[in-house]
Design a protein around this motif. Structure first.
Motif, short mmCIF file in Angstrom:
data_model
loop_
_atom_site.label_atom_id
_atom_site.label_comp_id
_atom_site.label_asym_id
_atom_site.label_seq_id
_atom_site.Cartn_x
_atom_site.Cartn_y
_atom_site.Cartn_z
N ASP A 10 0.84 -1.12 0.01
CA ASP A 10 0.23 -0.06 0.05
C ASP A 10 0.80 1.27 -0.06
O ASP A 10 0.27 2.31 -0.59
CB ASP A 10 -0.87 0.06 1.33
N LEU A 11 2.04 1.13 0.37
CA LEU A 11 3.09 2.37 0.53
C LEU A 11 4.40 1.81 0.62
O LEU A 11 4.62 0.44 1.16
CB LEU A 11 2.96 2.96 1.97
N ALA A 12 4.97 2.43 -0.10
CA ALA A 12 6.91 2.05 0.18
C ALA A 12 7.59 2.83 0.74
O ALA A 12 7.12 4.21 1.23
CB ALA A 12 7.37 2.14 -1.39
N MET A 13 8.76 2.46 1.46
CA MET A 13 9.73 3.31 2.06
C MET A 13 11.05 3.17 1.40
O MET A 13 11.36 2.05 1.58
CB MET A 13 9.50 3.27 3.57
N CYS A 14 11.46 4.10 0.72
CA CYS A 14 12.69 3.44 -0.19
C CYS A 14 13.51 4.74 -0.50
O CYS A 14 13.31 6.11 -0.08
CB CYS A 14 12.09 3.09 -1.67
N ARG A 15 14.69 4.44 -1.03
CA ARG A 15 15.61 5.57 -1.79
C ARG A 15 14.72 6.50 -2.78
O ARG A 15 13.78 5.97 -3.15
CB ARG A 15 16.69 5.14 -2.00
N SER A 16 15.37 7.33 -3.62
CA SER A 16 14.73 8.01 -4.64
C SER A 16 15.45 8.19 -5.65
O SER A 16 15.51 9.27 -6.40
CB SER A 16 14.10 9.45 -4.16
N GLY A 17 16.20 6.96 -6.23
CA GLY A 17 16.77 7.01 -7.48
C GLY A 17 15.98 7.20 -8.58
O GLY A 17 14.65 7.20 -8.35
N ALA A 18 16.28 7.62 -9.67
CA ALA A 18 15.51 8.06 -10.70
C ALA A 18 14.67 6.78 -11.20
O ALA A 18 13.49 7.11 -11.60
CB ALA A 18 16.37 8.42 -11.97
N MET A 19 15.09 5.51 -11.35
CA MET A 19 14.41 4.43 -11.52
C MET A 19 13.19 4.09 -10.61
O MET A 19 12.09 3.71 -10.91
CB MET A 19 15.30 3.20 -12.03
N CYS B 7 11.52 6.42 -8.62
CA CYS B 7 10.67 7.19 -8.63
C CYS B 7 9.78 6.92 -9.80
O CYS B 7 8.56 6.89 -9.81
CB CYS B 7 11.28 8.57 -8.61
N ALA B 8 10.48 6.69 -11.11
CA ALA B 8 9.67 6.26 -12.26
C ALA B 8 8.79 5.18 -12.14
O ALA B 8 7.72 5.03 -12.50
CB ALA B 8 10.88 6.14 -13.42
N GLU B 9 9.31 4.17 -11.42
CA GLU B 9 8.56 2.89 -11.45
C GLU B 9 7.29 2.90 -10.53
O GLU B 9 6.20 2.46 -10.71
CB GLU B 9 9.55 1.81 -11.08
N LEU B 10 7.57 3.44 -9.24
CA LEU B 10 6.44 3.79 -8.17
C LEU B 10 5.65 4.79 -8.82
O LEU B 10 4.38 4.43 -8.59
CB LEU B 10 7.31 4.26 -6.89
N SER B 11 5.68 5.76 -9.56
CA SER B 11 4.79 6.64 -9.87
C SER B 11 3.91 5.90 -11.21
O SER B 11 2.69 6.10 -11.45
CB SER B 11 5.39 8.02 -10.27
N ALA B 12 4.84 5.05 -12.09
CA ALA B 12 4.04 4.60 -13.04
C ALA B 12 2.91 3.41 -12.71
O ALA B 12 2.02 3.45 -13.24
CB ALA B 12 5.02 3.79 -14.20
N VAL B 13 3.27 2.76 -11.65
CA VAL B 13 2.32 2.12 -10.93
C VAL B 13 1.35 2.63 -9.78
O VAL B 13 0.56 1.70 -9.26
CB VAL B 13 2.98 0.53 -10.34
N GLY B 14 1.59 3.68 -9.38
CA GLY B 14 0.58 4.51 -8.55
C GLY B 14 0.87 3.90 -7.07
O GLY B 14 -0.09 3.82 -6.56
N LEU B 15 2.55 3.93 -6.60
CA LEU B 15 2.25 3.36 -5.58
C LEU B 15 3.19 4.35 -4.59
O LEU B 15 4.05 4.74 -4.77
CB LEU B 15 3.58 2.12 -5.50
N PRO B 16 2.24 4.95 -3.66
CA PRO B 16 3.01 6.13 -2.96
C PRO B 16 4.02 5.76 -2.14
O PRO B 16 4.36 4.68 -1.69
CB PRO B 16 1.71 6.45 -2.23
N ALA B 17 5.04 6.66 -1.61
CA ALA B 17 6.30 6.42 -1.00
C ALA B 17 6.71 7.39 0.12
O ALA B 17 6.41 8.39 -0.17
CB ALA B 17 7.26 6.07 -1.94
N ALA B 18 7.38 6.92 1.00
CA ALA B 18 8.06 7.87 1.89
C ALA B 18 9.49 7.69 1.43
O ALA B 18 10.25 6.59 1.73
CB ALA B 18 7.99 7.06 3.50
N TYR B 19 10.09 8.62 0.67
CA TYR B 19 11.14 8.75 0.02
C TYR B 19 12.41 9.15 1.18
O TYR B 19 12.29 10.27 1.69
CB TYR B 19 11.23 9.63 -1.12
#
Length: 362
Positions: free
Chosen positions: A258-267, A269-281
């Motif tokens: 439902d939510l990710a907690m992760c780094r914010s490398g370009a890939m 960010c691109a993958e999470l936004s493409a699949v609509g997964l919100p994140a704590a970056y």
């Protein structure tokens, strides 16, 4: 069409190149793709795994400051340019597509020497040295951020794998959670820090395990192959904290969460936004701040939150992450906001640009 891709070194350079290669092959199965790399990079593993030819050239890391190492650069660079030119000649390349990194600089110079058309793709908001160089040799520049300061830039996004781009998280959510041994109905946090893991994320998340269980939240934590962090086992019936060293099915990991907690490398960010997964970056606290810049548009749109690595702690997780996971309506709202920033078709868009450049040059 014969294409040479220069995107070696890190996954952030290699994965977009391979996604483009797949798109080119889908559009025209007769396309011949050769990837340039060095023996030091991840491409020695990733490229053959995906079924593409790999040609190696000498590595030429360029120092960013005035050091004695600069004295060795001209000779090493010339050797790499000659090697790259040899690959262009041997493959009969119609076009070179560069993705930055230390493989791209000699490739751009070799293509200019051989009069091979060049396409540049820049994944980060701040372009690197190689792509600044490559952009001087071509009018065909694709970028992943609208404000990237390169001449002739066209906003395309970052090519990502079809496995991710075509993912329907809601449709396979139950299957994905079952795959990892998770409960089908509990709020789920995905924690990961890239293929090697991230020590600060690992420590903070593991220390917060009792708070997750008390809040009724289960966790899927990809700690990295070389890390040993693991939460204390919970009592029977408590939400699970599943720790795995590596995950080769990130599509299922995204679908389970439902939510990710992760780094914010370009890939990422691109993958999470493409699949609509919100994140704590949690941006990596090195470099020129590009990871924070990667996540900022998503966060500003409401698709995530961001915290400096130095401020990440178990208490921060309790105060900021758990309230999101306990609010189903907020999760849906953030998911929609993240998806609004995603680009699922960047691979096809960039592939069309490549085809057009080759047609124009013939």
């Amino acid at each position: 069409m014969r294409v040479v891709l220069a995107g070696g070194g890190t996954a952030g350079h290699i994965e977009p190149a391979l996604a483009l290669a797949d798109a080119l092959r889908r559009m025209d199965p007769s396309t011949r793709v050769t990837c340039l790399g060095t023996e030091r990079g991840l491409e020695t593993t990733l490229v053959p795994q995906r079924g593409y030819d790999l040609a190696l050239i000498p590595p030429v890391p360029l120092p960013r400051t005035l050091t004695p190492k600069l004295l060795a650069v001209p000779g090493r660079l010339n050797s790499a340019i000659n090697a790259a030119a040899g690959v262009l000649d041997r493959t009969g390349a119609d076009v070179l597509v560069g993705f930055g990194g230390y493989v791209a600089s000699p490739a751009y110079l070799a293509a200019r020497r051989r009069h091979v058309p060049i396409v540049v793709h820049e994944a980060n908001p701040k372009p690197g040295i190689a792509n600044k160089l490559g952009a001087r040799f071509t009018d065909h520049v694709a970028v992943s951020h609208p404000d990237t300061p390169l001449p002739n830039a066209q906003f395309v996004g970052i090519p990502i794998r079809r496995q991710i781009a075509e993912l329907d998280r809601l449709a396979i959510g139950d299957k994905a959670r079952s795959y990892f041994g998770l409960d089908a109905d509990l709020p789920t946090l995905l924690v990961f820090g890239g293929s090697q893991g991230a020590r600060s994320l690992n420590r903070a998340a593991v220390a917060a395990a009792p708070a997750f269980r008390a809040a009724g939240v289960q966790v899927l934590h990809i700690v990295g192959k070389k890390n040993t962090e693991e939460a204390e086992p919970g009592r029977p019936g408590e939400p699970q904290y599943v720790t795995i060293p590596y995950c080769d099915r990130m599509d299922l990991a995204y679908a389970a969460a439902d939510l990710a907690m992760c780094r914010s490398g370009a890939m990422t960010c691109a993958e999470l936004s493409a699949v609509g997964l919100p994140a704590a970056y949690v941006p990596l606290p090195i470099g020129n701040g590009e990871q924070a810049l990667n996540a900022a548009p998503i966060v500003n749109a409401g698709g995530g939150i961001m915290v400096e690595d130095s401020r990440l702690s178990p208490q921060w997780i309790v105060d900021h992450v758990l309230p999101i996971l306990r609010n189903a309506d907020l999760v849906v709202q953030m998911s929609e906001a993240a998806a609004s920033m995603g680009r699922r078709d960047a691979d096809a868009t960039l592939a069309r640009m490549v085809f057009e450049v080759v047609r124009a040059g013939r």
